[in-house]
Scaffold this motif. Structure first.
Motif, PDB file in Angstrom:
ATOM      1  N   UNK A  96       0.960  -1.100  -0.087  1.00  0.00           N
ATOM      2  CA  UNK A  96       0.125  -0.066  -0.037  1.00  0.00           C
ATOM      3  C   UNK A  96       0.831   1.518  -0.085  1.00  0.00           C
ATOM      4  N   UNK A  97       0.395   2.226  -0.662  1.00  0.00           N
ATOM      5  CA  UNK A  97       1.127   3.611  -0.628  1.00  0.00           C
ATOM      6  C   UNK A  97       0.837   4.396   0.787  1.00  0.00           C
ATOM      7  N   UNK A  98      -0.588   3.934   1.075  1.00  0.00           N
ATOM      8  CA  UNK A  98      -0.853   4.832   2.261  1.00  0.00           C
ATOM      9  C   UNK A  98      -1.833   3.752   3.378  1.00  0.00           C
ATOM     10  N   UNK A  99      -1.681   4.039   4.726  1.00  0.00           N
ATOM     11  CA  UNK A  99      -2.409   3.176   5.624  1.00  0.00           C
ATOM     12  C   UNK A  99      -3.342   3.880   6.274  1.00  0.00           C
ATOM     13  N   UNK A 100      -4.624   3.836   6.466  1.00  0.00           N
ATOM     14  CA  UNK A 100      -5.457   4.572   7.250  1.00  0.00           C
ATOM     15  C   UNK A 100      -6.253   3.873   8.268  1.00  0.00           C
ATOM     16  N   UNK A 101      -6.719   4.406   9.184  1.00  0.00           N
ATOM     17  CA  UNK A 101      -7.941   4.028  10.099  1.00  0.00           C
ATOM     18  C   UNK A 101      -9.071   4.937  10.473  1.00  0.00           C
ATOM     19  N   UNK A 102      -9.847   4.411  11.309  1.00  0.00           N
ATOM     20  CA  UNK A 102     -11.118   5.412  11.580  1.00  0.00           C
ATOM     21  C   UNK A 102     -11.029   5.844  12.902  1.00  0.00           C
ATOM     22  N   UNK A 103      -9.749   6.206  13.421  1.00  0.00           N
ATOM     23  CA  UNK A 103      -9.626   6.912  14.657  1.00  0.00           C
ATOM     24  C   UNK A 103     -10.241   8.140  14.417  1.00  0.00           C
ATOM     25  N   UNK A 104     -11.172   8.741  15.475  1.00  0.00           N
ATOM     26  CA  UNK A 104     -11.573  10.041  15.546  1.00  0.00           C
ATOM     27  C   UNK A 104     -11.159  11.000  16.525  1.00  0.00           C
ATOM     28  N   UNK A 123       9.474   4.182   8.677  1.00  0.00           N
ATOM     29  CA  UNK A 123       9.853   2.808   8.685  1.00  0.00           C
ATOM     30  C   UNK A 123       9.422   2.123   7.318  1.00  0.00           C
ATOM     31  N   UNK A 124       8.341   2.462   6.796  1.00  0.00           N
ATOM     32  CA  UNK A 124       7.439   1.475   5.721  1.00  0.00           C
ATOM     33  C   UNK A 124       7.467   2.284   4.676  1.00  0.00           C
ATOM     34  N   UNK A 125       7.792   3.527   4.403  1.00  0.00           N
ATOM     35  CA  UNK A 125       7.574   4.381   3.201  1.00  0.00           C
ATOM     36  C   UNK A 125       6.178   4.557   2.843  1.00  0.00           C
ATOM     37  N   UNK A 126       5.175   4.648   3.849  1.00  0.00           N
ATOM     38  CA  UNK A 126       3.999   5.044   3.401  1.00  0.00           C
ATOM     39  C   UNK A 126       3.331   6.160   4.033  1.00  0.00           C
ATOM     40  N   UNK A 127       2.049   6.799   3.852  1.00  0.00           N
ATOM     41  CA  UNK A 127       1.444   7.867   4.522  1.00  0.00           C
ATOM     42  C   UNK A 127       0.653   7.220   5.558  1.00  0.00           C
ATOM     43  N   UNK A 128       0.465   7.915   6.405  1.00  0.00           N
ATOM     44  CA  UNK A 128      -0.564   7.441   7.441  1.00  0.00           C
ATOM     45  C   UNK A 128      -1.626   8.392   7.564  1.00  0.00           C
ATOM     46  N   UNK A 129      -2.668   7.751   7.404  1.00  0.00           N
ATOM     47  CA  UNK A 129      -3.766   8.884   7.175  1.00  0.00           C
ATOM     48  C   UNK A 129      -4.654   8.471   8.360  1.00  0.00           C
ATOM     49  N   UNK A 130      -5.588   9.756   9.007  1.00  0.00           N
ATOM     50  CA  UNK A 130      -6.517   9.716   9.960  1.00  0.00           C
ATOM     51  C   UNK A 130      -7.700  10.444   9.509  1.00  0.00           C
ATOM     52  N   UNK A 131      -8.496  10.053   8.483  1.00  0.00           N
ATOM     53  CA  UNK A 131      -9.384  11.233   7.857  1.00  0.00           C
ATOM     54  C   UNK A 131     -10.500  11.494   8.906  1.00  0.00           C
ATOM     55  N   UNK A 132     -10.776  10.929   9.687  1.00  0.00           N
ATOM     56  CA  UNK A 132     -11.727  11.427  11.032  1.00  0.00           C
ATOM     57  C   UNK A 132     -11.359  12.027  11.952  1.00  0.00           C
ATOM     58  N   UNK A 133      -9.902  12.304  12.172  1.00  0.00           N
ATOM     59  CA  UNK A 133      -9.114  12.818  13.339  1.00  0.00           C
ATOM     60  C   UNK A 133      -9.922  14.115  13.835  1.00  0.00           C
ATOM     61  N   UNK A 134     -10.455  14.932  12.897  1.00  0.00           N
ATOM     62  CA  UNK A 134     -11.039  16.155  13.235  1.00  0.00           C
ATOM     63  C   UNK A 134     -12.491  16.109  13.563  1.00  0.00           C
ATOM     64  N   UNK A 135     -13.000  14.901  13.762  1.00  0.00           N
ATOM     65  CA  UNK A 135     -14.351  14.649  13.826  1.00  0.00           C
ATOM     66  C   UNK A 135     -14.732  13.971  15.141  1.00  0.00           C
ATOM     67  N   UNK A 136     -15.749  14.535  15.682  1.00  0.00           N
ATOM     68  CA  UNK A 136     -16.158  13.890  17.088  1.00  0.00           C
ATOM     69  C   UNK A 136     -17.417  13.010  16.860  1.00  0.00           C
ATOM     70  N   UNK A 137     -17.606  12.288  17.972  1.00  0.00           N
ATOM     71  CA  UNK A 137     -18.942  11.302  17.833  1.00  0.00           C
ATOM     72  C   UNK A 137     -20.145  11.802  16.986  1.00  0.00           C
ATOM     73  N   UNK A 138     -20.583  13.060  17.574  1.00  0.00           N
ATOM     74  CA  UNK A 138     -21.720  13.463  17.053  1.00  0.00           C
ATOM     75  C   UNK A 138     -21.647  13.825  15.599  1.00  0.00           C
ATOM     76  N   UNK A 139     -20.613  14.213  15.158  1.00  0.00           N
ATOM     77  CA  UNK A 139     -20.250  14.361  13.740  1.00  0.00           C
ATOM     78  C   UNK A 139     -20.433  13.181  12.904  1.00  0.00           C
ATOM     79  N   UNK A 140     -19.647  12.325  13.440  1.00  0.00           N
ATOM     80  CA  UNK A 140     -19.720  11.001  12.912  1.00  0.00           C
ATOM     81  C   UNK A 140     -20.952  10.325  12.850  1.00  0.00           C
ATOM     82  N   UNK A 141     -21.966  10.443  13.741  1.00  0.00           N
ATOM     83  CA  UNK A 141     -23.176   9.815  13.550  1.00  0.00           C
ATOM     84  C   UNK A 141     -23.984  10.544  12.830  1.00  0.00           C
TER      85      UNK A 141
END
Length: 196
Positions: A96-104, A123-141
């Motif tokens: 993968x070129x990037x790895x992401x998760x759903x952490x908020x 270490x792995x030459x990838x981008x780490x992405x956390x696209x929901x890092x700026x969102x809280x629980x209410x916004x996610x819902x």
């Protein structure tokens, strides 16, 4: 660019993939220790949102150490954090070129702090992405209500593609069902069944 999204089949990881979809080729990746069937629920959820799905094998020794830690602590936080970090690193060490998760923003666990994210990238030459890092629980819902069809239920009964399911099974087998009830607080989880 292919992005491996650590995938539980829940609304957070699914929304993360949808946020990335215009910019990456997200592949939903369920990480498994092979302790419980988390692959089938992940595959069903991925099919429901019409995104590619893969599995990746995790080191069972990590699950054993995490379970020991949870029993010692009397709560799941540190064990789940260990497993999440291992899963992120394992996915990053693949094609993968990037790895992401759903952490908020308001997650207490798991989290990926800046130093771990930078370490994974270096270490792995990838981008780490956390696209929901700026969102809280209410916004996610709110976003999930608009974009996804979701089922919810008690964490003990809803079939998900996550390592919590496997850690519960490991604790039940190694320490007994009462330990699972002692370590894991009752809470509600989501399972995605499709897009709106």
């Amino acid at each position: 660019m292919r992005c491996g999204v650590l995938y539980s089949g829940g609304k957070d990881s699914t929304l993360a993939a949808l946020v990335l979809e215009p910019f990456y080729e997200p592949t939903l990746v369920t990480a498994t220790f092979g302790i419980a069937d988390v692959v089938a629920p992940g595959r069903r959820a991925a099919a429901g949102v019409d995104l590619p799905f893969e599995t990746i094998e995790l080191d069972p020794a990590v699950a054993a150490r995490a379970a020991e830690r949870m029993v010692e602590d009397g709560y799941p936080r540190n064990g789940i954090q260990q497993v999440h970090e291992h899963a992120v690193e394992t996915i990053a060490d693949n094609d993968f070129s990037a790895v992401a998760d759903g952490t908020r923003r308001d997650d207490r666990v798991p989290t990926v702090d800046r130093s771990l994210a930078q370490s994974v990238e270096d270490r792995f030459g990838v981008d780490y992405l956390a696209p929901l890092a700026g969102f809280g629980r209410a916004a996610i819902d709110d976003l999930a209500d608009r974009r996804l069809r979701v089922e919810t239920g008690p964490s003990e009964t809803i079939a998900k593609a996550d390592y919590e399911t496997e850690l519960r099974a490991l604790l039940r087998d190694e320490y007994g069902p009462e330990t699972v009830a002692d370590v894991f607080p009752k809470h509600t989880q989501s399972r995605v069944v499709g897009r709106r």
